[in-house]
Design an enzyme around this catalytic site. Structure first.
Site, PDB file in Angstrom:
ATOM      1  N   ASP A  15      61.609   0.308  31.304  1.00  0.00           N
ATOM      2  CA  ASP A  15      62.649   0.142  30.287  1.00  0.00           C
ATOM      3  C   ASP A  15      63.566   1.354  30.400  1.00  0.00           C
ATOM      4  O   ASP A  15      63.166   2.399  30.895  1.00  0.00           O
ATOM      5  CB  ASP A  15      62.120  -0.079  28.862  1.00  0.00           C
ATOM      6  CG  ASP A  15      61.088   0.911  28.371  1.00  0.00           C
ATOM      7  OD1 ASP A  15      61.076   2.068  28.837  1.00  0.00           O
ATOM      8  OD2 ASP A  15      60.281   0.530  27.490  1.00  0.00           O
TER       9      ASP A  15
ATOM     10  N   GLU B  70      56.214  -0.683  33.915  1.00  0.00           N
ATOM     11  CA  GLU B  70      56.579  -0.721  32.484  1.00  0.00           C
ATOM     12  C   GLU B  70      58.052  -0.383  32.304  1.00  0.00           C
ATOM     13  O   GLU B  70      58.424   0.371  31.390  1.00  0.00           O
ATOM     14  CB  GLU B  70      55.714   0.269  31.692  1.00  0.00           C
ATOM     15  CG  GLU B  70      54.225   0.063  31.876  1.00  0.00           C
ATOM     16  CD  GLU B  70      53.350   0.923  30.973  1.00  0.00           C
ATOM     17  OE1 GLU B  70      53.872   1.544  30.028  1.00  0.00           O
ATOM     18  OE2 GLU B  70      52.125   0.965  31.221  1.00  0.00           O
TER      19      GLU B  70
ATOM     20  N   GLU C 140      47.367   7.271  32.867  1.00  0.00           N
ATOM     21  CA  GLU C 140      47.852   8.560  32.332  1.00  0.00           C
ATOM     22  C   GLU C 140      46.810   9.676  32.287  1.00  0.00           C
ATOM     23  O   GLU C 140      46.572  10.279  31.242  1.00  0.00           O
ATOM     24  CB  GLU C 140      48.442   8.336  30.928  1.00  0.00           C
ATOM     25  CG  GLU C 140      49.555   7.297  30.914  1.00  0.00           C
ATOM     26  CD  GLU C 140      50.135   7.026  29.527  1.00  0.00           C
ATOM     27  OE1 GLU C 140      49.626   7.582  28.542  1.00  0.00           O
ATOM     28  OE2 GLU C 140      51.099   6.248  29.451  1.00  0.00           O
TER      29      GLU C 140
ATOM     30  N   HIS D 136      59.503   4.476  32.197  1.00  0.00           N
ATOM     31  CA  HIS D 136      60.179   4.500  30.894  1.00  0.00           C
ATOM     32  C   HIS D 136      61.308   5.521  31.025  1.00  0.00           C
ATOM     33  O   HIS D 136      61.084   6.730  30.929  1.00  0.00           O
ATOM     34  CB  HIS D 136      59.203   4.909  29.787  1.00  0.00           C
ATOM     35  CG  HIS D 136      58.100   3.910  29.601  1.00  0.00           C
ATOM     36  ND1 HIS D 136      58.333   2.642  29.101  1.00  0.00           N
ATOM     37  CD2 HIS D 136      56.783   3.968  29.871  1.00  0.00           C
ATOM     38  CE1 HIS D 136      57.188   1.969  29.060  1.00  0.00           C
ATOM     39  NE2 HIS D 136      56.238   2.754  29.525  1.00  0.00           N
TER      40      HIS D 136
ATOM     41  N   ASN E 158      47.863   4.227  37.039  1.00  0.00           N
ATOM     42  CA  ASN E 158      49.171   4.022  36.406  1.00  0.00           C
ATOM     43  C   ASN E 158      49.584   5.248  35.592  1.00  0.00           C
ATOM     44  O   ASN E 158      48.749   5.836  34.896  1.00  0.00           O
ATOM     45  CB  ASN E 158      49.043   2.795  35.472  1.00  0.00           C
ATOM     46  CG  ASN E 158      50.357   2.264  34.972  1.00  0.00           C
ATOM     47  OD1 ASN E 158      51.288   2.053  35.742  1.00  0.00           O
ATOM     48  ND2 ASN E 158      50.439   2.031  33.667  1.00  0.00           N
TER      49      ASN E 158
HETATM   50  C1  XIL Z   1      52.704   0.889  24.015  1.00  0.00           C
HETATM   51  C2  XIL Z   1      53.004  -0.433  23.323  1.00  0.00           C
HETATM   52  O1  XIL Z   1      54.218  -0.935  23.833  1.00  0.00           O
HETATM   53  C3  XIL Z   1      53.106  -0.234  21.839  1.00  0.00           C
HETATM   54  O2  XIL Z   1      53.249  -1.481  21.178  1.00  0.00           O
HETATM   55  C4  XIL Z   1      51.870   0.484  21.308  1.00  0.00           C
HETATM   56  O3  XIL Z   1      52.035   0.765  19.956  1.00  0.00           O
HETATM   57  C5  XIL Z   1      51.634   1.772  22.091  1.00  0.00           C
HETATM   58  O4  XIL Z   1      51.560   1.494  23.467  1.00  0.00           O
HETATM   59  N1  XIL Z   1      52.410   3.564  28.352  1.00  0.00           N
HETATM   60  C6  XIL Z   1      51.518   2.528  28.428  1.00  0.00           C
HETATM   61  C7  XIL Z   1      51.594   1.407  27.466  1.00  0.00           C
HETATM   62  O5  XIL Z   1      50.714   2.486  29.374  1.00  0.00           O
HETATM   63  O6  XIL Z   1      50.344   0.874  27.155  1.00  0.00           O
HETATM   64  C8  XIL Z   1      52.292   1.821  26.187  1.00  0.00           C
HETATM   65  O7  XIL Z   1      52.458   0.656  25.379  1.00  0.00           O
HETATM   66  C9  XIL Z   1      53.610   2.488  26.502  1.00  0.00           C
HETATM   67  C10 XIL Z   1      53.393   3.727  27.325  1.00  0.00           C
END
Ligand code: XIL
Length: 358
Positions: free
Chosen positions: A265, A263, A156, A233, A197
């Site tokens: 969802d 990641e 990020e 996400h 990422n």
């Molecule tokens: C999130 C976790 O799922 C949570 O449990 C934590 O509190 C915060 O981080 N992008 C990412 C992940 O790269 O590391 C993040 O994970 C979600 C967004």
């Protein structure tokens, strides 16, 4: 003894063909074994505490063959003090992965949040911070050398408008912190496969353009970067722009880079009807279609296994139900859609073509 196989008909979701499932609701042929036939790892993010729950461990280990530590390899946990690393939780996850023949993707070596106070509360000079970064990356990647094959090296770095995020790293080291991080990781484990990422970077836009420019520059300069991760996400109420996704994948693959879905969802409003689960399933399934279609995409990771432990309700007020298994570990239509794409590929019946194929 032969396992009992029943056939599940998904009445509410006509695009999903019937799937053979066991009485336990898990399919007789696992998701991971189908995915393997398409050269794709199917994974999930998790924490050690989740594995203590038998239903979780069973669902995860029977269906997935890749693991990403959700939090336990982040700086705040793995490097709590400047002169102390804590590998205990990360080691537990890696041991579980080894026992179950899973790949591990380490997450994450450079980020702007979940950092310890000792790192964020001090004014660093550039040489000092570079040294700290080098020590961190070399110690962590070195510790897991030969055990963690993939790393999210930098997470990020960019804002939505394509400018650099004003992180500690950027403010002190400038944009070269990216090159440094990849170089240090590669020096610690030359066999590791290294990723940049981000989120909201799967389509076309200012942010993905900036990422494209940066990774192209790094590839041209010989910086050891091997791929780009799309976090994904997503929201169930927004259709996936398949055209944009295909265009972005195409330009990255032409740089010789891999692409991972890191990641996934797909969150749903708490008050939305069950039909929203079908829209969600379509997105999960379509993403798997992309992974099957493109050999450059060989990892499909969801950010959690079950809605019971998803980060979504805690971070996105009014949203939830974002994963492939519900709170009771029942496979949702999302799982069935992903499964059915892989099943059709395994039978040689896969026919999806992205809107732009070059
Ligand atoms: C999130 C976790 O799922 C949570 O449990 C934590 O509190 C915060 O981080 N992008 C990412 C992940 O790269 O590391 C993040 O994970 C979600 C967004």
């Amino acid at each position: 003894m032969k396992k009992t196989i029943t056939t599940l008909f998904v009445a509410t979701c006509s695009f999903i063909p019937p799937i053979a499932v066991q009485a336990s609701e898990l399919p007789a042929i696992s998701l991971k074994s189908l995915a393997k036939q398409s050269n794709i790892y199917v994974g999930a993010a998790l924490e050690t505490r989740h594995l203590k729950e038998p239903e979780f461990a069973k669902t995860f280990s029977s269906q997935f063959n890749q693991l990403t530590p959700e939090n336990e390899m982040k700086w705040v946990n793995i490097h709590p003090q400047r002169d102390r690393f804590d590998f205990s939780k990360g080691d537990e996850l890696v041991a579980f992965a080894q026992q179950h023949n899973m790949q591990v993707k380490g997450h994450t070596l450079v980020w702007h949040i979940q950092n310890p106070d000792w790192l964020t509360q001090k004014e660093w000079t550039a040489p000092e911070l570079e040294k700290v970064l080098e020590e961190h990356i070399k110690t962590v990647v070195g510790h897991y050398k030969g055990k963690v094959k993939y790393w999210d090296v930098v997470n990020e770095s960019f804002n939505e408008n394509g400018s650099y995020r004003e992180t500690l790293w950027y403010k002190v080291l400038g944009e070269r912190y990216l090159e440094l991080a990849f170089k240090f990781a590669h020096e610690a484990d030359p066999e590791a496969i290294l990723f940049y990422n981000d989120y909201n970077n799967e389509g076309m836009g200012a942010k993905s353009n900036a990422i494209y420019r940066k990774v192209k520059g790094m590839v041209e300069e010989g910086v050891p970067i091997h791929g780009v991760g799309f976090q994904l996400h997503l929201m169930g109420e927004h259709a996936l722009s398949e055209q944009d996704l295909a265009r972005n994948i195409n330009r990255l693959k032409h740089l010789g880079l891999k692409i991972h879905f890191t990641e996934i969802d797909v969150r749903i409003r708490d008050n939305a009807s069950h039909f929203s689960l079908d829209a969600q399933a379509r997105i999960f399934g379509r993403l798997m279609d992309f992974a099957i279609y493109y050999p450059e995409i060989d990892m499909y990771t969801t950010w959690g296994v079950t809605d019971k432990y998803s980060w979504v309700p805690g971070w996105f007020t009014g949203y939830g139900r974002a994963l492939m298994f519900d709170e009771n570990y029942q496979a949702k239509n999302a799982f069935k859609a992903v499964y059915s794409s892989l099943l059709s590929a395994s039978k040689g019946e896969f026919s999806y073509q992205p809107p732009i194929s070059q």
